[in-house]
Scaffold this motif. Structure first.
Motif, PDB file in Angstrom:
ATOM      1  N   LEU A   8      -0.760   9.285   4.053  1.00  0.00           N
ATOM      2  CA  LEU A   8      -1.432   9.536   2.783  1.00  0.00           C
ATOM      3  C   LEU A   8      -0.992  10.892   2.238  1.00  0.00           C
ATOM      4  N   GLU A   9      -0.768  10.941   0.925  1.00  0.00           N
ATOM      5  CA  GLU A   9      -0.387  12.201   0.288  1.00  0.00           C
ATOM      6  C   GLU A   9      -1.215  12.394  -0.967  1.00  0.00           C
ATOM      7  N   GLU A  10      -1.764  13.583  -1.090  1.00  0.00           N
ATOM      8  CA  GLU A  10      -2.537  13.925  -2.282  1.00  0.00           C
ATOM      9  C   GLU A  10      -2.382  15.407  -2.565  1.00  0.00           C
ATOM     10  N   ALA A  70      -5.183  11.718  -7.342  1.00  0.00           N
ATOM     11  CA  ALA A  70      -4.360  10.531  -7.140  1.00  0.00           C
ATOM     12  C   ALA A  70      -3.751  10.576  -5.749  1.00  0.00           C
ATOM     13  N   THR A  71      -4.091   9.600  -4.936  1.00  0.00           N
ATOM     14  CA  THR A  71      -3.591   9.534  -3.564  1.00  0.00           C
ATOM     15  C   THR A  71      -2.549   8.432  -3.460  1.00  0.00           C
ATOM     16  N   THR A  72      -1.433   8.738  -2.825  1.00  0.00           N
ATOM     17  CA  THR A  72      -0.407   7.732  -2.581  1.00  0.00           C
ATOM     18  C   THR A  72      -0.393   7.399  -1.094  1.00  0.00           C
ATOM     19  N   ALA A  73       0.020   6.179  -0.773  1.00  0.00           N
ATOM     20  CA  ALA A  73       0.035   5.742   0.618  1.00  0.00           C
ATOM     21  C   ALA A  73       1.386   5.133   0.951  1.00  0.00           C
ATOM     22  N   HIS A  74       1.877   5.438   2.135  1.00  0.00           N
ATOM     23  CA  HIS A  74       3.115   4.856   2.652  1.00  0.00           C
ATOM     24  C   HIS A  74       2.798   4.255   4.007  1.00  0.00           C
TER      25      HIS A  74
END
Length: 236
Positions: A81-83, A63-67
């Motif tokens: 991007l954070e994973e 699951a990758t989150t994006a800011h």
């Protein structure tokens, strides 16, 4: 070769006067490279600065989150991007968008409309001269009611269709012929090959809409394409 771009709309609250909308453009290939950092090789696209702040190599799929962050015109667009605890930051240069064509089909009345069995239209597409840059689409209240034509290196090709023999329904308030990029029109061939019937509509500005009725196991699906003519009147 076309250079594709991605148009972003930002809304900010300035003061009591309300919202201000800022439009910027990003190169689409650069944006896609950044979004795929955790799913492929590191991006080498020009104009992109990436930095892995922490983490190690290995299988990073998850699951990758994006800011996203943007400080206004003239500044870089930042994508973080954070994973699985690994963070990567991409900074992309932004550009002011060029004026775009108004693609709102409903903003202008429909002057021509027909429904045709897709097999007839498939035959026409197969006969179009591939050396031609444009294709003409014409409808008229009198014969020939519906005509598709091209002119290329090997000569001219013209297909005409009778209202009574070939068309399931037909409406034309005024005779007019519009020309479109053949390479763009050909992009709907796959949807055409799957469809049973096709609805073609042309509005007063010359924009043409292809709607393909495609049968499925559960129901019927519709796929729509919208094409702008070679020249668009400023006002009608």
């Amino acid at each position: 070769m076309y250079a594709l771009s991605f148009l972003l709309h930002f809304r900010t609250i300035q003061n009591e006067e309300g919202e201000e909308t800022v439009h910027v453009v990003l190169p689409l290939d650069v944006l896609l490279d950044c979004l795929m950092l955790f799913y492929g090789p590191a991006s080498t696209a020009a104009g992109v600065t990436t930095g892995a702040l922490t983490g190690s190599s290995g299988d990073l799929r998850g699951a990758t989150t994006a800011h996203i962050a943007f400080n206004g015109l003239g500044t870089d667009f930042e994508l973080m991007l954070e994973e699985r605890g690994i963070i990567s930051v991409c900074r992309m240069a932004t550009f002011e968008p060029e004026p775009t064509t108004d693609l709102d089909f409903a903003s202008s009345p429909v002057t021509q409309q027909l429904i045709i069995r897709s097999e007839w239209l498939r035959d026409a597409f197969n006969e179009l001269d591939p050396t031609s840059e444009t294709v003409g689409i014409s409808m008229s209240p009198s014969r020939p009611y519906f005509r598709i034509s091209t002119t290329g290196d090997t000569g001219s090709t013209e297909m005409t269709y009778s209202k009574d023999e070939h068309l399931d329904s037909f409406f034309c308030s005024e005779e007019h012929e519009n020309w479109y990029k053949l390479a763009q029109i050909q992009r709907c061939k796959h949807a055409l090959s799957l469809s049973d019937k096709t609805k073609i509509r042309v509005n007063q500005r010359g924009f043409v809409s292809f709607q393909f009725m495609i049968p499925t196991d559960a129901d019927v699906s519709f796929v729509n394409f919208l094409f702008a003519p070679q020249s668009v009147p400023d006002e009608l």
